[in-house]
Design an enzyme around this catalytic site. Structure first.
Site, PDB file in Angstrom:
ATOM      1  CD  GLU A 246      -3.068  -1.186   0.817  1.00 17.22           C
ATOM      2  OE1 GLU A 246      -3.442  -0.091   0.371  1.00 17.22           O
ATOM      3  OE2 GLU A 246      -3.752  -2.205   0.750  1.00 17.22           O
TER       4      GLU A 246
ATOM      5  CG  PHE B 232       7.038  10.297  -7.326  1.00 14.99           C
ATOM      6  CD1 PHE B 232       6.429  11.524  -7.099  1.00 14.99           C
ATOM      7  CD2 PHE B 232       6.771   9.247  -6.458  1.00 14.99           C
ATOM      8  CE1 PHE B 232       5.573  11.698  -6.028  1.00 14.99           C
ATOM      9  CE2 PHE B 232       5.914   9.425  -5.384  1.00 14.99           C
ATOM     10  CZ  PHE B 232       5.315  10.647  -5.168  1.00 14.99           C
TER      11      PHE B 232
END
Lengths: 233, 440
Positions: free
Chosen positions: B416, B436
């Site tokens: 998750e 990212f």
């Protein structure tokens, strides 16, 4: 069947908690201690709800006598399937003095007022381990010292639940949510015409005495001598 | 007050001698009232007792309903789940029946309104997760997947027919579901997924191709909510049922984490499904992320439940075990560790409660959930490891349970959204700059 059943539920110190006596010996410590419904009252509620599910009775009313927090216990009974609750508001000094005589007067008055045919309570009394509903009598199987006894009784009647009567259900989430909408009426003992004065008075509360160590003896003669010396024989 | 009760008792007593003294004690009612008032002022407010099991009185912040739900479910977990877990974990057995049991209690999909669900608050959902994870993270994973990752997308993005068809049976546990997003080559980067869904206008079906991995429940699932990229480049959700040609769910062997639940892959080789299997209201990654957010919230509470269990176990162990003539708990090193654990768990739970309240008011943002999932999992893993250490040699035996939580929390910290990925989500929210990718 249009019968109504009254079930008494009591808020007590949780069975898993270690009971401690107050330093001033007037009672046991209750502040901040976990409380829950008496496990035998849970069995009583379960029996009543099962009778309703079998359509043998019309309505289950849960009753509790005590301070404001007793409403939590009634709410749990509602979550297990009782239809409505009655909270008999008794607090403070009155609550400390509330004994079996006063509670039975209250329950009797309520039973008359609500036209109740059967009262189910937890422990002490008839020790029912199986209840069969018939037209206007009740067949109750109870556990006694010698074994099992089956009796037939007329209604209105009072039955108390023993450990083996049933296994209480877990309250499901949807039922807990529904219990919020069920009614809890609050009444005062004076509304029911019940006088709460007690003939009993608690003088002091103490822990049970500690188990004393035993004494070992070598021979049978020694044993007899010791028993004679302490006046037992 | 003490004087008054003594006087009252003496009055009731019929003893002649005592009656005289009673007369002397009794003043006028006005004087008595004044005396009482003075006593009240002198009496200090009763001292507040610190409770290490609930240091900031979380109990007082819950509604009666939430307390009842928590208590009922706690009893179920300790009575029915705790006895199973030792061997279930040791032998890697998944007890499918727990889903039916939880369904009976009504704890599956608890925040959903209607369709056989309870419709309770997010705080209640969190409390439920915490109780289950005290037993094992695998059981909580199974519950989270069913509630947040299968029932929630159908409820939030599905058509009325889909909701009627699946939700009631998922709520009772009759159907077991799984959520297929992660792929062997795309974990933290779901946007790069290779699973494709091709639309066939002639038969009005979709054909799906691809594979998903690390899917909780998949080997035994009846229903799979799978996310695939369509021809327009957008990610969409599909409800697949077991039995479809080309659909297989092999089990992943050799897991050392979450052993009490079953994990596997979802392989799709030209799986053809009618177009009404598409979830109509989800388009783009916002779809799966919405579900994950829901599940992460449950995990924030759950991880702290596991940490609580480890902390309580270590406390009891160090109180019982005597070395060098004293309990281990007498040592400063041990007490410092427990002080740190107590602090983290207490503060973490307060944060989870606030988040739950915000979610109930629809005033929560995904970054809040990221922050708490990351915090709860990271802290819980650390706490579990320390507790394992405090248990010494016994700490590696599954009979003491802590090592099982240590193993499980490794997975919980990772799935998750890994610890680091949530850090980047927060970093982007703080600075406005994404980190990212290596691009701009």
């Amino acid at each position: 069947m249009s019968a109504r059943v009254l079930v008494g539920v009591k808020r007590v110190i949780d069975y898993a908690v270690k009971i401690r006596v107050k330093p001033d010996k007037t009672g046991v410590v209750t502040d901040g201690v976990k409380h829950s419904m008496n496990p035998f009252c849970e069995i009583a509620i379960e029996e009543a709800v099962r009778l309703k599910e079998k359509k043998l009775i019309k309505e289950v009313i849960a009753v509790s006598c005590g301070p404001q927090q007793s409403q939590e216990t009634i709410r749990t009974a509602l979550a297990m399937g009782a239809d409505r609750g009655i909270h008999v508001d008794v607090s403070g000094k009155d609550y400390e003095n509330l004994g079996p005589l006063q509670v039975s007067k209250i329950l009797a008055a309520l039973a008359k007022k609500e036209d109740v045919r059967l009262i189910i309570l937890g422990k002490q009394g008839t020790f029912a381990s199986q209840v069969d509903f018939q037209e206007d009598s009740l067949k109750v199987e109870r556990e006694i010292d010698g074994g099992l006894e089956t009796i037939k009784i007329k209604m209105p009647a009072v039955v108390t639940a023993d450990l083996r009567l049933n296994e209480p259900r877990y309250a499901t989430l949807p039922n807990i949510m529904k219990a919020k909408k069920k009614k809890i009426d609050t009444v005062k003992p004076s509304d029911l015409g019940v006088d709460l004065s007690s003939q009993l008075e608690v003088l002091s509360v103490e822990e049970p005495s500690q188990r004393q160590a035993g004494v070992k003896v070598e021979t049978v003669e020694d044993l007899i001598k010791k028993l004679r010396d302490s006046g037992r024989i | 007050m003490a004087l008054r009760s003594v006087a009252a008792r003496l009055l009731r007593c019929h003893h002649q001698k005592v009656a005289c003294t009673a007369g002397r004690n009794q003043g006028t009612s006005a004087a008595q009232k004044e005396k009482d008032a003075k006593l009240e002022q002198k009496t200090k407010p009763s001292k507040v007792q610190f409770d290490w099991q609930d240091a900031l009185c979380l109990e007082s912040q819950l509604t009666e309903e939430e307390t009842m739900i928590r208590d009922t479910f706690r009893t179920y977990c300790q009575d029915k789940l705790m006895p199973r877990i030792l061997l279930a974990n040791r032998n890697e057995v998944f007890h499918r029946e727990i889903l039916t049991e939880m369904g009976e209690l009504g704890v599956l999909g608890p925040t959903i309104k209607g369709y056989g669900c309870a419709g309770t608050s997010y705080v209640a959902y969190g409390l439920i997760a915490r109780e289950v994870e005290k037993v094992d993270s695998a059981y909580r994973s199974v519950m989270s997947v069913q509630s947040s990752l299968v029932m929630h997308p159908i409820y939030a993005y599905g058509s009325e027919e889909q909701k009627q068809k699946y939700l009631p049976k998922l709520a009772t546990g009759e159907l077991l579901g799984c959520f297929g997003l992660t792929e062997p080559n795309h974990g933290s980067d779901p946007g790069g997924m290779e699973t494709r869904a091709r639309y066939n206008p002639s038969s009005r079906t979709f054909t799906l191709n691809g594979s998903k991995t690390w899917i909780t429940n998949s080997p035994m699932a009846d229903v799979c909510v799978v996310w695939a990229k369509c021809e327009d480049g957008k990610v969409r959700g599909f409800i697949l049922e077991r039995g479809l040609k080309g659909l297989s769910t092999p089990k992943i062997e050799g897991k050392f984490s979450l052993r009490a639940s079953t994990t596997g892959m979802i392989i799709m080789e030209d799986v053809e499904v009618p177009e009404d299997c598409l979830l109509p209201h989800a388009s783009g990654l916002a779809g799966p992320f919405g579900c994950l957010n829901n599940a992460r919230y449950g995990i924030s509470w759950g991880a702290l439940g596991a940490a609580e269990f480890c902390f309580h176990t270590a406390r009891q162990y160090t109180l019982d075990r005597i070395q060098f003539g004293v309990p281990l708990a007498r040592n400063q090193l041990i007490q410092k560790k427990m002080a740190d654990m107590l602090t983290e768990i207490t503060i973490g739970l307060q944060a989870c409660l606030q988040l739950g309240r915000l979610m109930d008011q629809k005033k929560s943002a995904p970054e809040m959930v990221s922050m708490l999932k990351r915090n709860s999992c990271g802290k819980a893993l650390d706490i579990a490891r320390q507790c394992r250490d405090m248990l010494g040699g016994n700490g590696i035996a599954d009979e003491y349970h802590v090592i099982r939580h240590v193993m499980n929390l490794e997975a919980v910290n990772t799935y998750e959204g890994t610890h680091d990925i949530h850090a980047l989500i927060l970093g982007r929210a703080i600075t406005g700059l994404q980190s990212f990718t290596v691009g701009k």
